[in-house]
Design an enzyme around this catalytic site. Structure first.
Site, PDB file in Angstrom:
ATOM      1  N   CYS A   8     -23.947  -7.193 -41.272  1.00 34.41           N
ATOM      2  CA  CYS A   8     -25.066  -6.248 -41.405  1.00 34.41           C
ATOM      3  C   CYS A   8     -24.763  -4.875 -40.781  1.00 34.41           C
ATOM      4  CB  CYS A   8     -26.347  -6.777 -40.781  1.00 34.41           C
ATOM      5  SG  CYS A   8     -26.941  -8.299 -41.521  1.00 34.41           S
ATOM      6  N   GLY A  34     -23.080  -5.003 -45.760  1.00 36.52           N
ATOM      7  CA  GLY A  34     -24.156  -5.809 -46.319  1.00 36.52           C
ATOM      8  C   GLY A  34     -24.610  -5.268 -47.643  1.00 36.52           C
ATOM      9  N   ASN A 108     -28.554  -6.369 -36.137  1.00 39.16           N
ATOM     10  CA  ASN A 108     -27.268  -6.894 -36.622  1.00 39.16           C
ATOM     11  C   ASN A 108     -26.789  -7.924 -35.613  1.00 39.16           C
ATOM     12  OD1 ASN A 108     -24.582  -7.285 -37.387  1.00 39.16           O
ATOM     13  ND2 ASN A 108     -23.897  -5.396 -36.435  1.00 39.16           N
ATOM     14  N   GLY A 109     -26.606  -9.161 -36.054  1.00 40.20           N
ATOM     15  CA  GLY A 109     -26.139 -10.212 -35.141  1.00 40.20           C
ATOM     16  C   GLY A 109     -27.008 -11.443 -35.238  1.00 40.20           C
ATOM     17  N   TYR A 248     -11.284  -7.259 -39.903  1.00 43.75           N
ATOM     18  CA  TYR A 248     -11.786  -7.269 -41.271  1.00 43.75           C
ATOM     19  C   TYR A 248     -13.099  -6.518 -41.518  1.00 43.75           C
ATOM     20  CZ  TYR A 248     -14.095  -9.198 -45.418  1.00 43.75           C
ATOM     21  OH  TYR A 248     -14.782  -9.329 -46.587  1.00 43.75           O
TER      22      TYR A 248
END
Ligand code: SF4
Length: 450
Positions: A8, A34, A108-109, A248
């Site tokens: 995200c 996302g 985010n998380g 990545y």
């Protein structure tokens, strides 16, 4: 190829006219984090308005919508859905009215203790409208006995364990917080007389903002009119940044945790070659994510770097059934080898990671089908042996190929002529201050009570 996740993106803009448009640009630059849904909440000082929709940033918003979202502060979110969880109810920001007014949150998380916290809240009478961990925070803030919002937020953060970068928007303030271990990135930039926060610095580049600094692990920054941003350290812990952001997730043009993502990736490739060389004719990346890693392999080996596989960036669903069944159609639609380049050649194919191994197997088979004489797979990260509990939706342990098979058994499964992973020691060498990184999916050392 690391597939799936809840990486995200979050963005926040404060003290700037057309804040919604800047949030939009930030989200546009962070589309890679996302693609399932996107949302922006804007405050005009009196009320908060929110627009959310499924799909890419360019599909969710248009000029007229952004024109309507007037206000000098905004937050936004791009959602990367987990399987079977793609309801619009789970799109962010989440908006709520509570005793002190209006509040929007983007996150985010994830919170490993989310279920326990949610159950406690339900037992006290809370009603939930989504399956998102983020909604816990709304209830914790609403139920807090603190008088000021900043205290209520800190109260809520002290009750959740996990990996998060969060932005909160009230009618007059913006709050940006990073979890005590700093798993997920979050940075601040200056734009005009105001500020911007974002998961990745590539958002600042597109919006024309100037990077100032990272928000520190366990730090919350409060943006308020007429004041300098205020830093509040709410928790101290050893930093544990997600190393997969470097391997990545992040865009190569971002600066992450103080280092260039592109440079780290090239370094991973160089170290990979030093550890696991092989006789070959060329180096090719699995596009696009593994291009910097493969450049590193090429530079260290002296072998030519070739774009031996072309990625089709415009892949959608196929509605026309092919006339005959085409093997591996899904991969072939996306990745297409250049036959004249690889035919009869010994190829080193570089990928950033292997999780289940199914895509890697198809790539090896594709290269052989297009005439490669030998296919040597080199992975620019160690074998993923353990699941992630910090917001990345890895498969469970049983589905991780490296957890079930030895390296030579994986090579057999992939039908590759050789396979090698980067060592954990080399991964540590590729970043500054390796002790500040989370390596749990490689070494199984977790940082919370499971
Ligand atoms: S376990 Fe792996 S994917 Fe999860 S936060 Fe740690 S390094 Fe990142």
């Amino acid at each position: 190829m690391f597939d799936g996740g809840e990486k995200c993106a979050v963005v926040g803009v404060f003290g700037v006219k057309s804040s919604a448009k800047l949030a939009y640009l930030g989200l546009y630059a962070m589309q890679h984090r996302g693609q399932e849904a996107s949302g922006i909440s804007v405050s005009n000082g009196e009320k908060i308005s929110t627009i959310k929709g499924r799909g890419l940033v360019s599909m969710v918003y248009d000029d007229a919508m952004l024109e309507k979202l007037q206000g000098e502060s905004a937050i936004g979110h791009n959602r990367y859905s987990t399987a079977g969880n793609d309801s619009i109810l789970d799109a962010q920001p989440i908006f709520a009215r509570y005793a002190l007014g209006e509040l929007a949150i983007a996150h985010n998380g994830n919170f490993p203790n989310a279920q326990a916290v949610r159950q406690r809240l339900i037992d006290k009478g809370a009603i939930f409208s989504s399956s998102m961990d983020t909604e816990n925070l709304i209830h914790l803030i609403a139920q807090s006995h603190q008088v000021k919002l900043r205290q209520r937020i800190l109260d809520a953060l002290n009750q959740v364990d996990g990996a998060y970068s969060l932005v909160f928007l009230s009618r007059s303030k913006l709050f940006a917080a990073r979890d005590p271990r700093g798993f997920r990135p979050l940075s601040i930039a200056k734009i005009g007389d105001g500020y911007m926060v974002a998961s990745e610095t590539c958002a600042f580049d597109l919006a024309g903002a100037t990077f100032v600094r990272d928000i520190e692990p366990g730090e919350m920054v409060v943006f308020e009119n007429g004041k300098e941003p205020e830093s509040i350290r709410f928790a101290a812990s050893e930093p544990k940044r997600c190393i997969f952001e470097h391997i990545y997730f992040a865009r190569p043009d971002s600066m992450l945790f103080g280092e260039s993502v592109y440079d780290v990736r090239k370094g991973l490739g160089r170290l990979l070659w030093q550890e696991k060389p092989v006789e070959a004719d060329m180096v090719i990346p699995v596009p696009d994510s593994s291009i910097p890693h493969a450049i590193g392999v090429s530079q260290a080996s002296g072998l030519p770097f070739e774009l031996g596989i072309i990625r089709n960036h415009y892949v959608g669903r196929t509605f026309i059934e092919p006339l005959q069944k085409i093997r591996d159609l899904k991969v072939k639609k996306k990745l297409s080898p250049i036959r004249s380049l690889i035919s009869g050649k010994r190829v080193v194919i570089v990928d950033d990671s292997i999780v289940r191994g199914t895509t890697s197997r198809k790539i090896v088979s594709l290269l052989k089908e297009y005439g490669a004489k030998e296919v040597h797979m080199r992975i620019a990260s160690p074998a993923v042996l353990f699941p992630c509990f910090y917001g990345i939706d890895t498969p469970n342990k049983e589905e991780l190929i490296a957890n079930n098979l030895t390296v030579s058994e994986i090579a057999d499964y992939l039908k590759a002529d050789s396979l090698a992973f980067l060592s954990i020691d080399a991964l540590k060498k590729a970043v500054h201050s390796h002790e500040d990184f989370c390596l749990s999916c490689f070494d199984g050392n977790y940082f919370h009570n499971l």
